[in-house]
Design a protein around this motif. Structure first.
Motif, mmCIF file in Angstrom:
data_model
loop_
_atom_site.group_PDB
_atom_site.id
_atom_site.type_symbol
_atom_site.label_atom_id
_atom_site.label_comp_id
_atom_site.label_asym_id
_atom_site.label_seq_id
_atom_site.Cartn_x
_atom_site.Cartn_y
_atom_site.Cartn_z
ATOM 1 N N ALA A 93 0.862 -1.273 -0.181
ATOM 2 C CA ALA A 93 -0.116 -0.120 -0.013
ATOM 3 C C ALA A 93 0.743 1.347 0.122
ATOM 4 O O ALA A 93 0.645 2.243 -0.768
ATOM 5 C CB ALA A 93 -0.975 -0.078 1.051
ATOM 6 N N ILE A 94 1.770 1.450 0.841
ATOM 7 C CA ILE A 94 2.558 2.294 0.800
ATOM 8 C C ILE A 94 3.350 2.786 -0.317
ATOM 9 O O ILE A 94 3.719 3.910 -0.917
ATOM 10 C CB ILE A 94 3.402 2.521 2.096
ATOM 11 N N SER A 95 3.964 1.617 -0.885
ATOM 12 C CA SER A 95 4.805 1.716 -2.124
ATOM 13 C C SER A 95 4.021 2.221 -3.341
ATOM 14 O O SER A 95 4.337 3.061 -4.062
ATOM 15 C CB SER A 95 5.662 0.331 -2.285
ATOM 16 N N ASN A 96 2.777 1.651 -3.101
ATOM 17 C CA ASN A 96 1.899 2.369 -4.268
ATOM 18 C C ASN A 96 1.469 3.731 -4.413
ATOM 19 O O ASN A 96 1.325 4.176 -5.300
ATOM 20 C CB ASN A 96 0.834 1.193 -4.510
ATOM 21 N N LEU A 97 1.346 4.051 -2.936
ATOM 22 C CA LEU A 97 0.849 5.484 -3.009
ATOM 23 C C LEU A 97 1.833 6.084 -3.189
ATOM 24 O O LEU A 97 1.591 7.366 -3.870
ATOM 25 C CB LEU A 97 0.564 5.605 -1.355
ATOM 26 N N LEU A 98 3.369 6.042 -2.528
ATOM 27 C CA LEU A 98 4.153 7.005 -3.048
ATOM 28 C C LEU A 98 4.775 6.919 -4.469
ATOM 29 O O LEU A 98 4.741 8.019 -5.004
ATOM 30 C CB LEU A 98 5.501 6.657 -2.167
ATOM 31 N N ALA A 99 4.532 5.901 -5.065
ATOM 32 C CA ALA A 99 4.538 5.818 -6.628
ATOM 33 C C ALA A 99 3.726 6.790 -7.427
ATOM 34 O O ALA A 99 4.044 7.179 -8.320
ATOM 35 C CB ALA A 99 4.753 4.194 -6.977
ATOM 36 N N ARG A 100 2.570 6.634 -6.941
ATOM 37 C CA ARG A 100 1.364 7.334 -7.433
ATOM 38 C C ARG A 100 1.742 8.901 -7.283
ATOM 39 O O ARG A 100 1.471 9.568 -8.323
ATOM 40 C CB ARG A 100 -0.195 7.014 -6.948
ATOM 41 N N THR A 124 9.909 2.099 -1.663
ATOM 42 C CA THR A 124 10.697 1.096 -0.985
ATOM 43 C C THR A 124 11.848 1.700 -0.058
ATOM 44 O O THR A 124 11.774 1.370 1.051
ATOM 45 C CB THR A 124 11.612 0.306 -2.156
ATOM 46 N N LEU A 125 12.166 2.722 -0.281
ATOM 47 C CA LEU A 125 13.147 3.535 0.737
ATOM 48 C C LEU A 125 12.281 4.056 2.050
ATOM 49 O O LEU A 125 12.828 3.812 3.127
ATOM 50 C CB LEU A 125 13.607 4.925 -0.185
ATOM 51 N N ALA A 126 11.218 4.320 1.846
ATOM 52 C CA ALA A 126 10.435 5.098 2.716
ATOM 53 C C ALA A 126 9.741 3.637 3.724
ATOM 54 O O ALA A 126 10.031 3.643 5.020
ATOM 55 C CB ALA A 126 8.960 5.312 2.253
ATOM 56 N N VAL A 127 9.614 2.357 3.289
ATOM 57 C CA VAL A 127 9.344 1.406 3.916
ATOM 58 C C VAL A 127 10.410 0.783 4.831
ATOM 59 O O VAL A 127 10.367 0.427 5.785
ATOM 60 C CB VAL A 127 8.338 0.192 3.210
ATOM 61 N N ASN A 128 11.414 0.932 4.002
ATOM 62 C CA ASN A 128 12.802 0.328 4.669
ATOM 63 C C ASN A 128 13.293 1.400 5.609
ATOM 64 O O ASN A 128 13.709 0.827 6.849
ATOM 65 C CB ASN A 128 13.930 0.002 3.619
ATOM 66 N N ALA A 129 13.209 2.556 5.535
ATOM 67 C CA ALA A 129 13.613 3.496 6.571
ATOM 68 C C ALA A 129 12.590 3.461 7.802
ATOM 69 O O ALA A 129 13.078 3.269 8.993
ATOM 70 C CB ALA A 129 13.582 5.060 5.902
ATOM 71 N N LEU A 170 23.572 6.908 -11.572
ATOM 72 C CA LEU A 170 23.820 7.683 -10.393
ATOM 73 C C LEU A 170 22.450 7.747 -9.602
ATOM 74 O O LEU A 170 22.393 7.554 -8.229
ATOM 75 C CB LEU A 170 23.665 9.351 -10.940
ATOM 76 N N ARG A 171 21.389 7.389 -10.035
ATOM 77 C CA ARG A 171 19.968 7.136 -9.174
ATOM 78 C C ARG A 171 20.409 5.715 -8.550
ATOM 79 O O ARG A 171 19.895 5.511 -7.437
ATOM 80 C CB ARG A 171 18.861 6.957 -9.929
ATOM 81 N N ALA A 172 20.961 4.722 -9.098
ATOM 82 C CA ALA A 172 20.940 3.274 -8.367
ATOM 83 C C ALA A 172 21.915 3.620 -7.616
ATOM 84 O O ALA A 172 21.701 3.200 -6.264
ATOM 85 C CB ALA A 172 21.672 2.753 -9.464
ATOM 86 N N SER A 173 22.836 4.402 -7.530
ATOM 87 C CA SER A 173 23.916 4.611 -6.668
ATOM 88 C C SER A 173 23.594 5.554 -5.267
ATOM 89 O O SER A 173 23.592 5.185 -4.139
ATOM 90 C CB SER A 173 25.386 5.343 -7.077
ATOM 91 N N VAL A 174 22.752 6.776 -5.666
ATOM 92 C CA VAL A 174 21.878 7.173 -4.637
ATOM 93 C C VAL A 174 21.163 6.123 -3.848
ATOM 94 O O VAL A 174 20.951 6.234 -2.630
ATOM 95 C CB VAL A 174 21.099 8.253 -5.302
ATOM 96 N N ASN A 175 20.221 5.429 -4.454
ATOM 97 C CA ASN A 175 19.325 4.546 -3.990
ATOM 98 C C ASN A 175 20.338 3.652 -2.953
ATOM 99 O O ASN A 175 19.638 3.400 -1.744
ATOM 100 C CB ASN A 175 18.713 3.484 -4.939
ATOM 101 N N ILE A 176 21.297 3.126 -3.197
ATOM 102 C CA ILE A 176 22.217 2.205 -2.236
ATOM 103 C C ILE A 176 22.475 2.861 -1.228
ATOM 104 O O ILE A 176 22.505 2.752 -0.045
ATOM 105 C CB ILE A 176 23.257 1.650 -3.118
ATOM 106 N N GLY A 177 23.211 4.233 -1.336
ATOM 107 C CA GLY A 177 23.675 4.955 -0.170
ATOM 108 C C GLY A 177 22.629 5.695 0.900
ATOM 109 O O GLY A 177 22.450 5.394 1.882
ATOM 110 N N ALA A 178 21.689 6.053 0.235
ATOM 111 C CA ALA A 178 20.392 6.494 0.795
ATOM 112 C C ALA A 178 19.672 5.366 1.781
ATOM 113 O O ALA A 178 19.453 5.545 3.036
ATOM 114 C CB ALA A 178 19.168 7.035 0.007
#
Length: 133
Positions: free
Chosen positions: A24-31, A41-46, A100-108
């Motif tokens: 639900a959260i992943s879909n909401l944020l993607a929307r 995914t970043l939000a749920v993992n954090a 760059l986005r992939a690297s930011v995703n890993i670091g973040a």
């Protein structure tokens, strides 16, 4: 019903609820934020890391996990957070020419996860091992 079966059912119920929350959260944020970056995914993992830190600080780790620990940490947070989606989305970004986005995703994900679990731990009233405040 035996203790082992009860434990499995607690983890299963928590995992089902956690997975639905992640979906639900992943879909909401993607929307609302788009799919160019895996914000959901970043939000749920954090947030899952924060809650795991808070639960660890509040409950500690026992040699025999309590029913609450099995339901919330092993089940709910185990189903809510996701390394597999993080990994797949990072590879998709990389293969799509978005290094760059992939690297930011890993670091973040790593920095935010460690920060959030620490904040959760501290807000539980526990102090970090080896920390002096």
């Amino acid at each position: 019903m035996g203790h082992g079966l009860t434990s499995v059912l607690l983890v299963a119920l928590g995992g089902a609820l956690g997975g639905m929350g992640r979906f639900a959260i992943s879909n909401l944020l993607a929307r609302y934020l788009g799919k160019a970056f895996p914000w959901g995914t970043l939000a749920v993992n954090a947030s899952g890391a924060f809650l795991a830190g808070w639960m660890l600080g509040s409950l500690g780790i026992a040699s025999a996990p309590s029913p609450l620990w099995l339901f919330t940490v092993a089940g709910l947070l185990g189903g809510y957070t996701t390394v597999s989606s993080f990994s797949l989305q990072t590879i998709e970004l990389w293969q799509g020419g978005q290094q760059l986005r992939a690297s930011v995703n890993i670091g973040a994900t790593l920095l935010l996860g460690l920060t959030m679990v620490s904040i959760g731990w501290l807000l539980s009233g526990a102090s970090l091992p080896g920390a002096t405040l």
